[in-house]
Design an enzyme around this catalytic site. Structure first.
Site, PDB file in Angstrom:
ATOM      1  N   LYS A 150      -4.798  -0.001   5.307  1.00 38.75           N
ATOM      2  CA  LYS A 150      -5.405  -0.295   4.242  1.00 38.75           C
ATOM      3  C   LYS A 150      -4.785  -0.207   2.942  1.00 38.75           C
ATOM      4  O   LYS A 150      -3.949  -0.381   2.831  1.00 38.75           O
ATOM      5  CB  LYS A 150      -7.346  -1.012   4.556  1.00 38.75           C
ATOM      6  CG  LYS A 150      -7.314  -1.650   3.010  1.00 38.75           C
ATOM      7  CD  LYS A 150      -7.981  -1.188   2.759  1.00 38.75           C
ATOM      8  CE  LYS A 150      -8.320  -0.501   1.443  1.00 38.75           C
ATOM      9  NZ  LYS A 150      -9.720  -0.118   0.808  1.00 38.75           N
ATOM     10  N   LYS A 207      -5.864   5.395  -8.226  1.00 39.35           N
ATOM     11  CA  LYS A 207      -6.223   5.401  -6.169  1.00 39.35           C
ATOM     12  C   LYS A 207      -5.397   5.572  -5.526  1.00 39.35           C
ATOM     13  O   LYS A 207      -5.455   6.383  -3.782  1.00 39.35           O
ATOM     14  CB  LYS A 207      -7.548   5.442  -6.482  1.00 39.35           C
ATOM     15  CG  LYS A 207      -8.142   5.103  -5.440  1.00 39.35           C
ATOM     16  CD  LYS A 207      -8.781   6.509  -4.962  1.00 39.35           C
ATOM     17  CE  LYS A 207      -9.758   6.473  -3.620  1.00 39.35           C
ATOM     18  NZ  LYS A 207     -10.418   5.998  -3.228  1.00 39.35           N
ATOM     19  N   THR A 228     -11.405   0.587  -3.890  1.00 38.97           N
ATOM     20  CA  THR A 228     -10.314   0.724  -3.763  1.00 38.97           C
ATOM     21  C   THR A 228      -9.439  -0.212  -3.643  1.00 38.97           C
ATOM     22  O   THR A 228      -9.647  -0.660  -2.952  1.00 38.97           O
ATOM     23  CB  THR A 228      -9.385   1.941  -2.709  1.00 38.97           C
ATOM     24  OG1 THR A 228     -10.723   2.783  -3.290  1.00 38.97           O
ATOM     25  CG2 THR A 228      -8.079   1.621  -2.585  1.00 38.97           C
TER      26      THR A 228
END
Length: 291
Positions: free
Chosen positions: A238, A169, A93
């Protein structure tokens, strides 16, 4: 087909093991070399430095974040040393911005590039049941499909631009974090009226939200079982940050992502960075005056 694999955290190790089991020739690298030992024992070759993966026909990376991906793939010289016509499949990711930059860099070096981030925790990866979100050149996607078949139960195609898979994603992880936050706040509310949070969450995940995400994370919240982490809270922060950045870059308002970011920061300030990101529920409970 020679496969190079960089990034042997919980997810990467499970994925690499499935590639070995499927009969692929595998060379692995990890920043902490000891993580590679079980794979070496199973027949993989271990690289001492990332650039030693450059002779692979297909490079797969499953690294923690943008910085690690940039360092391992570009700064180490790995990309520059790869064979013309080779393929890099980035299954981590990462930000949309880095995805676009990597697409350009690979084209400049004559290397194919696909983005294929995955859905699933470590147990799902170990079972070879990941959902793979893939984007890139259609011929390269066909080349990669035997690898995807060894790693996942379904490959979802989202376009010819690798960054499209990355934004899917990012959006998915934002939605998952939103679900965790909603369950956390709902549970805190009913507990303050003397109702068992576990009973509420069991009902919720068996009726109006009878889905794996609600069932799995609802059970973790009900049991207050946040360790060991399947997906660390710090990584949740994140990914919410990536969603906010992608939203800003495309003029897409994401007000709830801002709320989530603050709640993740609250949890981080309490020392919960290495807990499962379901530990967002601790923030809701604390603010509601619950122990």
């Amino acid at each position: 087909m020679k496969i190079g694999f960089a990034g042997l955290g919980g997810m990467g190790s499970a994925m690499a093991a499935n590639l070995l089991q499927a009969g692929f020739t595998l060379t692995v690298w990890n920043r902490s070399p000891q993580a590679a030992q079980p794979l070496v024992n199973a027949g993989a070759r271990q690289a001492e430095r990332p650039e030693q993966l450059a002779d692979a026909d297909v490079l797969i990376t499953m690294l923690a974040d943008d910085a690690a991906t940039q360092q391992v793939v570009v700064d180490s010289g790995l990309l520059q040393r790869m064979k013309p016509g080779a393929l890099h499949i980035n299954m981590a990711t990462i930000s949309v911005e880095l995805a676009k930059r990597l697409t350009t860099l690979h084209a400049e070096h004559g290397i194919g590039y696909l983005a294929a981030p995955v859905l699933g925790r470590v147990d799902v990866a170990a079972a070879g049941k990941l959902n793979i979100l893939a984007a890139g050149d259609s011929e390269r996607l066909k080349q990669a499909q035997p690898l995807f078949d060894a790693l996942g139960q379904k490959t979802w195609h989202f376009g010819a631009d690798p960054a499209q898979a990355n934004v899917v994603k990012i959006a998915t992880n934002f939605t998952l974090a939103s679900a965790i936050e909603a369950m956390a706040e709902g549970s805190a509310l009913v507990r303050n009226y003397g109702v068992s949070g576990a009973d509420y969450l069991q009902m919720l995940s068996s009726t109006v939200f009878a889905a794996p995400a609600y069932q799995g994370y609802g059970a973790l919240i009900a049991a207050e079982k946040y360790s060991p982490a399947g997906f660390r809270l710090a990584l949740g922060l994140k990914d919410v940050g990536l969603a906010l950045t992608a939203g800003a870059d495309s003029h897409t308002p994401m007000p709830f992502a801002g709320v989530l970011k603050d709640n993740f920061l609250d949890a981080m300030a309490q020392g919960d960075a290495d807990l499962d990101w379901a530990a967002l529920a601790k923030v809701a409970a604390r603010r509601a005056g619950l122990k």
